[in-house]
Design an enzyme around this catalytic site. Structure first.
Site, PDB file in Angstrom:
ATOM      1  N   THR B 159       4.724   7.064   0.498  1.00 17.06           N
ATOM      2  CA  THR B 159       5.284   6.292   1.621  1.00 17.06           C
ATOM      3  C   THR B 159       6.293   5.306   1.017  1.00 17.06           C
ATOM      4  OG1 THR B 159       3.354   4.812   1.611  1.00 17.06           O
ATOM      5  CG2 THR B 159       3.330   6.631   3.178  1.00 17.06           C
ATOM      6  N   LYS B 185      -0.918   8.638  -4.061  1.00 12.00           N
ATOM      7  CA  LYS B 185       0.051   7.686  -3.514  1.00 12.00           C
ATOM      8  C   LYS B 185      -0.600   6.316  -3.477  1.00 12.00           C
ATOM      9  CE  LYS B 185       0.955   6.801   0.573  1.00 12.00           C
ATOM     10  NZ  LYS B 185       0.318   5.504   0.869  1.00 12.00           N
ATOM     11  N   THR B 196      -1.873   3.957   3.047  1.00  8.18           N
ATOM     12  CA  THR B 196      -3.170   4.242   2.474  1.00  8.18           C
ATOM     13  C   THR B 196      -3.057   4.643   1.023  1.00  8.18           C
ATOM     14  OG1 THR B 196      -2.944   6.570   2.965  1.00  8.18           O
ATOM     15  CG2 THR B 196      -3.874   5.198   4.672  1.00  8.18           C
ATOM     16  N   GLU B 276       2.972  -3.617  -4.380  1.00  2.22           N
ATOM     17  CA  GLU B 276       4.171  -4.199  -3.775  1.00  2.22           C
ATOM     18  C   GLU B 276       4.620  -5.467  -4.500  1.00  2.22           C
ATOM     19  OE1 GLU B 276       3.544  -2.604   0.717  1.00  2.22           O
ATOM     20  OE2 GLU B 276       2.459  -4.356   0.003  1.00  2.22           O
ATOM     21  N   ASN B 407       5.979  -7.786   3.003  1.00  2.77           N
ATOM     22  CA  ASN B 407       4.937  -7.762   4.025  1.00  2.77           C
ATOM     23  C   ASN B 407       5.142  -8.723   5.179  1.00  2.77           C
ATOM     24  OD1 ASN B 407       3.185  -5.670   3.101  1.00  2.77           O
ATOM     25  ND2 ASN B 407       2.853  -6.975   1.312  1.00  2.77           N
ATOM     26  N   THR B 412      12.078  -7.204  15.536  1.00  4.79           N
ATOM     27  CA  THR B 412      11.680  -6.693  16.859  1.00  4.79           C
ATOM     28  C   THR B 412      12.843  -5.937  17.479  1.00  4.79           C
ATOM     29  OG1 THR B 412      12.300  -8.838  17.709  1.00  4.79           O
ATOM     30  CG2 THR B 412       9.951  -8.378  17.437  1.00  4.79           C
TER      31      THR B 412
END
Lengths: 412, 412
Positions: B159, B185, B196, B276, B407, B412
């Site tokens: 991902t 992953k 995940t 991350e 994160n 929007t």
């Protein structure tokens, strides 16, 4: 003077504090900044002390000695000396000696016994306390003792806190004025190590040790043990609650409990709001749990989640992260029963996605991140598990780049 | 081909993979980026499957069905379909239907039973899988099946991972070549929700289900269950280990266990290193513990600490934070016995501060944060509790502003 539900009113601690208690706060030069760093609470004769301390295996020896002295005196302690600047943790025998020297000297100045004096420390770990500066300034500290002096004491215990944390309330029971005051410091960092959470509460309604212990334990569970800035427990975390004065009838205990809860939650929320790099207070209410412990545990799991905290920071109504953090709390529940709200917007109904406007929820979160540094900057999350009758609340804050900046600063 | 202690050698998975296993990876248009997003593992007849799944209460229904199918077939599964793009979590009955449609179709194409097919998903939570695109591309996927094709499969399950995570090893037992391959992953984020950890291992030494289950459990405990990027457990975390081929004698199991451990730890460390915003791999070794569980628990507590992670990020040899995190792990130990090392520098000896040069330790950490993105960018911390004979290792990474940035991104 604003009115509370329970007839407790907020009062100005420059005018009103619990009867018979004296407070002091001065600078003894323990901090490089030369700000106030030494505080004293002197309680009336017959005062009842209850202490709750860090659950970490690695505790400062001052914490051990405080616990021991409360035990050996059956809670009949008289004074607490508090210093900021050095945490007196991981300092070995020297740390114990410094504790004894300082509390012995204060006992002498106040005309009480050494074992009637506690000492709490906050600041750098692993560095000896600046004992000579401290002892030299103890007479000045004692001279500063006054009833209406919580301001000085509350200032003197701060480390990297950005805000003062203190609150005083008052009610009347059968014509008698009852006052409760509290002050605290939060979790800030000082090079090279973790500072501590310290909080102190005084109350002038007399309550026997056994009952007082229970009441304090209830209040702490719902306040200081329900907050998290970064999931870290310190070596020195301490809360001490003291009552003194004419004994109050047992039927009024629920009112006192309410007062203690108000003071503890006010201070705890202030600590979370003043978390390093925080822009808002995060409040998570869990309803419909099988018991209070489950409710608080699940609420804390959400407040502790780095992914929830960064989402809040980004004003992102990221319900998947909230539900995922709930799923990892260790509390059992059925997702198909769960209702989830952010502010007034219902996101999930019986585990299914509800129709809501993400932009409105983002705006709601944004409006709480206004940087005005108010405790009312609260982002509220509510989860109903519908698996029981109990509820619980936990508090945290958003996770920002500033947090990383503060805690990764290091210059050799 | 580099030699390992145990006679296991790293091999090129473009040339060597476990006998009889086929792999595929294509783009089915499930990702906006149009990168590869659909993978398939086709195992030989008689293959033995063991699955270990997320311990979160909130699990994707695909995880439940995988677990169920492994149970009802007694581990005799044949294929795993894996998609990235949508996690198929919190998608209710529709999610279950999609699982059944996709695995039914693959079974038809491969000429096996539907219950012999598993499906793992990773990506956005709460969004239905793009089932039409997926089904339409299944014939292409089956056409891509080849033995030397782990590269495609490993690409298709990523991902927001920055690096590919795959490893293959080989040894010779009694003249027979044994191969183990794994790919995985890591924990990356996709708007709006958590992705995940998925990992798959294939081995061409035949081992019965009961023994295989035990061996996989041991390997996972010491690898995937000993890493943390941010302390978050996902809805879809899954590990599946498969063996096939001629049965191997029990006396050689320790060699196979060693091989499984090597592959699992290699993948797990790659996941942590690719956390991350991470700039290094943090490796914490705890020695002298009462048992392995305590050792891993304490090591994980240090890897999970936001304050340790930010200190490492700041190249700050902040031993107080390390000891404090150890104190909060729930593992009992006596600080007065503890030795602590950062790299080769001994910081504590029997709980007392040792003479060391902080600048050298800072330089050591800095030299590991070189941004070249190598698994050898390891900052090593070692604690000896001297309270038992056991040891355990956990892996994490530093906490940077980049983590917060990734994160808290939300438009929007």
């Amino acid at each position: 003077m604003s009115q509370l539900d329970s007839n407790w009113s907020f009062v100005d601690d420059n005018k009103v504090t619990p009867k018979g208690f004296l407070f002091a706060g001065i600078s003894a030069g323990l901090k490089a900044s030369k700000k106030k760093d030494l505080a004293l609470i002197f309680a009336p004769e017959g005062s009842v002390f209850t202490g709750m301390f860090t659950q970490s295996i690695v505790r400062a020896s001052c914490v051990d000695i405080c616990e021991e002295r409360i035990k050996t005196t059956s809670g009949f302690v008289r004074a607490i000396l508090i210093n900021s600047g050095q945490a007196n943790a991981c300092t070995g025998n020297l740390g114990i000696q410094h504790f004894q020297i300082a509390t012995g000297k204060i006992a002498e100045l106040l005309g009480i016994k050494e074992e009637e004096v506690l000492m709490c420390s906050t600041g750098v770990i692993g560095v000896p306390i600046q004992i000579n500066d401290l002892v030299k300034n103890l007479p000045n500290l004692v001279s500063d003792l006054k009833g209406n002096n919580i301001q000085n004491a509350a200032e003197a215990i701060l480390t990297t806190d950005l805000t003062l944390k203190k609150v005083s309330i008052e009610t009347i029971i059968q014509g008698r004025k009852i006052k409760i005051s509290g002050f605290a410091k939060g979790s800030g960092m000082i090079y090279p190590n973790m500072a501590t959470m310290l909080a102190f509460l005084t109350c002038d309604a007399g309550i026997k040790k056994e009952e007082w212990d229970k009441m304090i334990a209830i209040a702490v569970k719902k306040s200081f043990n329900a907050i998290s800035v970064d999931g870290e427990t310190s070596t020195n975390d301490s809360f001490i609650g003291i009552n003194a004065g004419e004994k109050i009838e047992k039927r009024f205990f629920p009112i006192i409990q309410q007062g203690i809860d108000i003071v503890c939650q006010n201070l705890a929320k202030n600590i979370a709001r003043d978390g390093e790099g925080a822009n808002c207070l995060l409040e998570v209410l869990v309803q419909g749990a099988k018991n209070i412990d489950d409710a608080i545990k699940l609420a804390k799991s959400i407040c502790n989640s780095a992914l929830v905290k960064t989402a809040i920071h980004g004003c992102d109504p990221n319900w998947g992260r909230i539900i995922s953090a709930a799923g990892n709390s260790g509390v059992k529940f059925n997702l198909n029963h769960v209702d989830l709200y952010i502010g007034n917007a219902q996101i999930l109904e019986n585990g299914k996605l509800n129709k809501y406007d993400p932009q409105k929820v983002t705006d709601y979160i944004k409006s709480r991140m206004n940087g005005r540094y108010l405790v009312d900057d609260i982002v509220k999350i509510m989860i109903n598990l519908k698996s029981g009758e109990y509820k619980g609340t936990a508090w945290g804050c958003d996770l920002s780049k500033k947090y990383v900046e503060i805690n990764s600063e290091y210059t050799t």
